[in-house]
Design a protein around this motif. Structure first.
Motif, PDB file in Angstrom:
ATOM      1  N   GLU A 621      96.356  -7.642 -56.298  1.00  0.00           N
ATOM      2  CA  GLU A 621      95.231  -6.726 -56.488  1.00  0.00           C
ATOM      3  C   GLU A 621      95.733  -5.287 -56.415  1.00  0.00           C
ATOM      4  O   GLU A 621      96.671  -4.971 -55.679  1.00  0.00           O
ATOM      5  N   ILE A 623      95.137  -1.922 -54.887  1.00  0.00           N
ATOM      6  CA  ILE A 623      94.476  -1.469 -53.660  1.00  0.00           C
ATOM      7  C   ILE A 623      94.418   0.063 -53.660  1.00  0.00           C
ATOM      8  O   ILE A 623      95.414   0.736 -53.929  1.00  0.00           O
ATOM      9  N   ARG A 625      93.504   3.682 -51.671  1.00  0.00           N
ATOM     10  CA  ARG A 625      93.390   4.358 -50.377  1.00  0.00           C
ATOM     11  C   ARG A 625      93.293   5.867 -50.631  1.00  0.00           C
ATOM     12  O   ARG A 625      93.577   6.340 -51.732  1.00  0.00           O
ATOM     13  N   SER A 634      96.877   4.544 -55.225  1.00  0.00           N
ATOM     14  CA  SER A 634      96.729   3.127 -55.575  1.00  0.00           C
ATOM     15  C   SER A 634      98.089   2.444 -55.612  1.00  0.00           C
ATOM     16  O   SER A 634      99.086   3.048 -56.036  1.00  0.00           O
ATOM     17  N   ILE A 639      97.440 -10.001 -51.635  1.00  0.00           N
ATOM     18  CA  ILE A 639      96.453  -9.926 -50.545  1.00  0.00           C
ATOM     19  C   ILE A 639      96.046 -11.283 -49.998  1.00  0.00           C
ATOM     20  O   ILE A 639      95.479 -11.368 -48.904  1.00  0.00           O
ATOM     21  N   ILE A 676      93.803  -6.848 -46.180  1.00  0.00           N
ATOM     22  CA  ILE A 676      94.105  -5.500 -46.666  1.00  0.00           C
ATOM     23  C   ILE A 676      94.165  -4.580 -45.451  1.00  0.00           C
ATOM     24  O   ILE A 676      93.206  -4.495 -44.688  1.00  0.00           O
ATOM     25  N   GLN A 718      87.940  -4.797 -53.791  1.00  0.00           N
ATOM     26  CA  GLN A 718      87.365  -3.622 -53.155  1.00  0.00           C
ATOM     27  C   GLN A 718      86.128  -3.110 -53.888  1.00  0.00           C
ATOM     28  O   GLN A 718      85.827  -1.934 -53.853  1.00  0.00           O
ATOM     29  N   GLY A 761      86.071   1.536 -49.748  1.00  0.00           N
ATOM     30  CA  GLY A 761      86.896   1.144 -48.615  1.00  0.00           C
ATOM     31  C   GLY A 761      86.445   1.899 -47.385  1.00  0.00           C
ATOM     32  O   GLY A 761      85.389   2.567 -47.388  1.00  0.00           O
TER      33      GLY A 761
END
Length: 807
Positions: A621, A623, A625, A634, A639, A676, A718, A761
């Motif tokens: 995936e 992810i 942040r 990213s 995961i 995650i 997410q 998130g």
């Protein structure tokens, strides 16, 4: 989902008990034969074979297999009336007698005459249905999709069961973007959706969707394979086909295919040019948290997505003798995609303290592709084949991105330019061999072995330029730039065996692959080196339940290997607010895919029910942040696991020669579980998609098509994507019989195609919306010269050779 499960269980139990009841009384007589076209001798698959008594009351029946063969067993002595029928052919009736002295009747070749349709003195043969359902795949006959003929392969697939398409033309097969694209049975070097976007629908004969391929196929692609078969013909002399289209908002295209065949030689060439612009609107709401401060931003404005590409191909084929042939073809293609957006950009961290900017984004991606293929086929005799293929593929790809922010007085505030280059050279060699072999007292057994060697050599990197407000120009930034070399080689070997025992058919196989990957990062010591061996077993079984039913089940193991850029351990920046980085520790995804299918076909009605269950291990995936402030970071991570359980009912109804209705649905439960940032996650949803295609014959030579498409909401690790609904329409008018056709395509008639997605998130929230200008209207012309016709249904030996071309 419980209701769906109960319905499926009841249906399968009903099939089982019906079969058990039929098996209580057995007799020894049987009738066999082969149904073919009278003029060409081609076998007719799925022709109806009905057995009647003297009062013309149906006793039993069956349908022919892919080679036109049929068998009706367990018959008592007596007189029978046997009826053969298939859509587009005249019904044939015969009488047979089974006696104690002659219990086995072989009717040999049963020849059906094609049913003509008379139109102003010109004879036109019956057309194929828009979608055909084979035992192991769905076949989409592109010519019969009038609402999509002026678009690309993506526009055709949008109307197909199992497929969903988003606003950017990204294709999902049963909810997954990870599948394999083949073009004329050869793997494409491009990403799946990008490859499909560049193939004009007018150049395609048919599209095959294979959701659970055998070990003979390359195991890459978790959800299966989409195989594009382009137009070709075997007619003698010179003939061809040309297409031209024009639509609103700068949409136009043209292509032609020219074919020449003389005795043992065949030469063909083609040229196509496509320019499709899709303007629309977009907006984004973003909220990020960093160091106890909340940052907000909102963008809203216009966007456009332009796809422009053209290509040239040239090929030849030589028939050495009736058992051997060879061919060579080359293709040159220039691709170009351009995405622009001009939006109002509001930023603030405290309400009432808002700064307003103009923000413009420009992304251009393109390059030249060269493809050379050489093939050799040897047909020793029935089911005894040898084929070899050598392919070279060169792709010089480049992507340029420019992101600029200006004040309301047009003064440049910030600017960012990114140039990514990634040329790829691929060499592929295939050797495939099959021969008859019988084990376990089976019938029609076949053993297949083969190998595939793939060598990928590429290099790529990124150059970054930042705008300097003092000198008012862009400056190269080496600290943000990088360069890398890639090697990705795969050596595969497979073994499969196919067999039959009466009504029971089976195929088992095993494929082994050794993978070597090496990524050399310029200026660092952190090279990536991967060596691994993987096994991919497969199992397919089927059972025919006379007269019309068939049950199928399969299990396969497939893989999704990370792309080169997914493994790069340095940052890639396309604008000041988005940073991405690869992950050198990323593992391949593996999927165990289980399928159960049931089919029933009788007098104008086809019903199909597929059940599937997929478990994806090492789920990959992207992810997201918060990097700092309102900048998003990213990366890709393994995961956990992904689970999908679904059912796919399909009903095809032909009420008369004037109306065909195709209804399909995909109902599935999707679950993602994993970790995650050391936090356990579990996302679960039940969703669905619906397709309805209605083909209406208004009069001879005039047909309209109306299709409805609904895609339900989907989850991500997410976030989620919202549901949407679209209605498309099409018209085909024959202006000159078998020579000139006019098509009108109207897509998204009611402007309901709104695409939304949300991701969130612990420290961010992003909501995006995108709509295209609608409706999309395109007018097209199709011209056949010298009576060009697509390649007819292949002979039994040709079908077997084409199977050898598959991976």
């Amino acid at each position: 989902m419980k209701i769906i499960s109960r319905i499926a269980i009841i249906l399968l139990l009903n099939i089982f008990f019906n079969f058990a009841e039929n098996e209580i009384i057995r007799s020894t007589g049987r009738i066999s034969g082969k149904v073919v076209e009278s003029t060409t001798g081609q076998p007719i698959e799925l022709a109806n074979v009905i057995l009647l008594d003297n009062n013309r009351k149906q006793i039993t029946g069956t349908a022919t297999d892919e080679k036109g063969n049929f068998l009706i067993p367990n018959l008592k002595d007596g007189k029978y009336i046997i009826e053969f029928s298939f859509v587009g052919f005249e019904t044939k009736i015969d009488t047979v007698f089974i006696t104690e002295d002659k219990p086995f009747i072989n009717l040999g070749l049963v020849k059906l005459e094609q049913k003509p349709i008379i139109l102003e003195g010109i004879e036109v043969t019956a057309e194929k249905p828009p979608i055909e359902f084979k035992v192991d795949k769905k076949v989409i006959n592109v010519k019969e999709h009038y609402a999509s003929q002026s678009g690309s392969a993506v526009d055709v697939l949008e109307n197909v069961p199992s497929i969903s398409v988003d606003v950017d033309g990204n294709v999902r097969l049963r909810g997954s973007t990870n599948f394999r694209v083949l073009i004329d049975n050869r793997p494409s070097i491009l990403e799946p959706s990008e490859a499909l976007q560049q193939i004009p629908a007018s150049t395609i004969d048919r599209i095959e969707i294979i959701t659970n391929p055998s070990a003979r196929y390359d195991p890459e692609g978790l959800a299966g394979i989409i195989n594009i078969i382009t137009r070709r013909t075997k007619q003698s002399g010179i003939n061809g086909i040309a297409n031209l289209s024009l639509g609103k908002d700068q949409k136009y295209s043209g292509d032609f295919l020219l074919n020449y065949r003389y005795k043992k030689f065949r030469i063909f060439s083609g040229l196509d040019y496509n320019h499709f612009n899709f303007p629309g609107k977009e907006s984004e709401t973003r909220e990020t948290r960093s160091n106890d401060t909340i940052f907000y931003s909102f963008t809203d404005g216009n966007s456009s997505w332009l796809r422009r590409f053209y290509g040239f191909k040239l090929g030849s084929e030589y028939l050495i003798n009736p058992k051997n042939r060879m061919s060579i073809d080359l293709e040159l293609r220039r691709r170009g995609m351009k995405r622009t957006s001009d939006v109002v950009f509001d930023r603030w961290s405290n309400f009432g303290d808002t700064t307003v900017f103009w923000r413009s984004n420009l992304m251009e991606r393109g390059g030249l592709m060269y493809l050379i293929n050489t093939d050799y086929f040897c047909n020793f005799n029935k089911d005894h084949k040898l084929s070899a293929r050598l392919s070279f593929h060169i792709n010089s790809g480049e992507e340029r991105s420019t992101n600029e922010i200006k004040g309301l007085d047009s003064t440049m505030v910030d600017g960012w330019k990114s140039i990514e280059k990634g040329p790829i050279n691929r060499f592929t060699f295939n050797l495939d061999y099959s021969r008859p072999a019988k084990f376990f007292n089976g019938e029609n057994g076949k053993l297949e072995i083969g190998n595939q060697t793939t060598v990928n050599l590429s290099n790529g990197g990124q150059d970054i330029y930042l705008y300097d407000t003092v000198i008012k120009d862009y400056i190269y930034k080496p600290e943000f730039s990088h360069l890398a070399d890639f090697i990705h080689n795969i050596y595969g070997f497979y073994l499969t065996y196919l067999g039959e025992v009466k009504n029971f058919g089976y195929q088992t196989g095993l494929r082994g692959e050794y993978t070597y990957r090496f990524i050399q990062l310029t200026g660092t010591e952190g090279n990536v080196n991967i060596r691994r061996t993987d096994l991919f077993p497969t199992l397919h079984i089927s059972y025919k339940i006379p007269p019309f039913d068939q049950v199928m089940a399969s299990w396969t193991r497939r893989v999704n290997r990370p792309g080169n850029f997914d493994l790069e351990p340095f940052e890639i920046r396309r604008d000041p607010y988005s940073i991405s980085r690869g992950n050198p520790d990323l593992l391949p995804e593996f999927v165990d895919a289980f399928e159960v299918g049931y089919q029933r076909k009788f007098s104008g009605i086809l019903f199909s029910l597929d059940g599937y269950y997929r478990i994806t291990h090492n789920k990959i995936e992207y992810i997201t942040r918060v990097h700092s402030g309102d900048t998003i970071f990213s990366t890709v991570e393994n995961i956990g696991k992904d689970y999908t359980l679904g059912f796919e009912p399909i009903l095809d109804l032909s009420f008369s020669k004037y109306l065909n209705i195709n209804l399909s649905a995909n109902l599935y439960e999707h679950k993602i579980s994993g970790t995650i940032d050391d936090t356990e996650i579990s996302q679960k949803s039940r969703t669905w998609s619906l397709r309805n295609m209605n083909t209406i014959t208004i009069r001879k030579g005039t047909k309209i098509q109306i299709s409805g498409i609904f895609n339900g909401p989907e989850i991500m690790a997410q976030g989620n994507r919202e549901q949407f609904f679209i209605v498309n329409g099409g018209l085909r008018q024959e202006l000159i019989a078998r020579l000139l056709n006019l098509t009108l395509q109207i897509r998204d008639i009611f402007g309901s195609g709104k695409f939304e997605n949300t991701s969130s998130g612990t420290d961010f929230y992003i909501h995006q919306e995108h709509t295209r200008n609608s409706p999309v209207i395109i007018l097209g012309l199709n011209y056949n010269f010298n009576n060009y016709r697509p390649e007819p249904k292949r002979t039994e030996s040709e079908e077997d050779i084409e199977e050898m071309e598959d991976f």
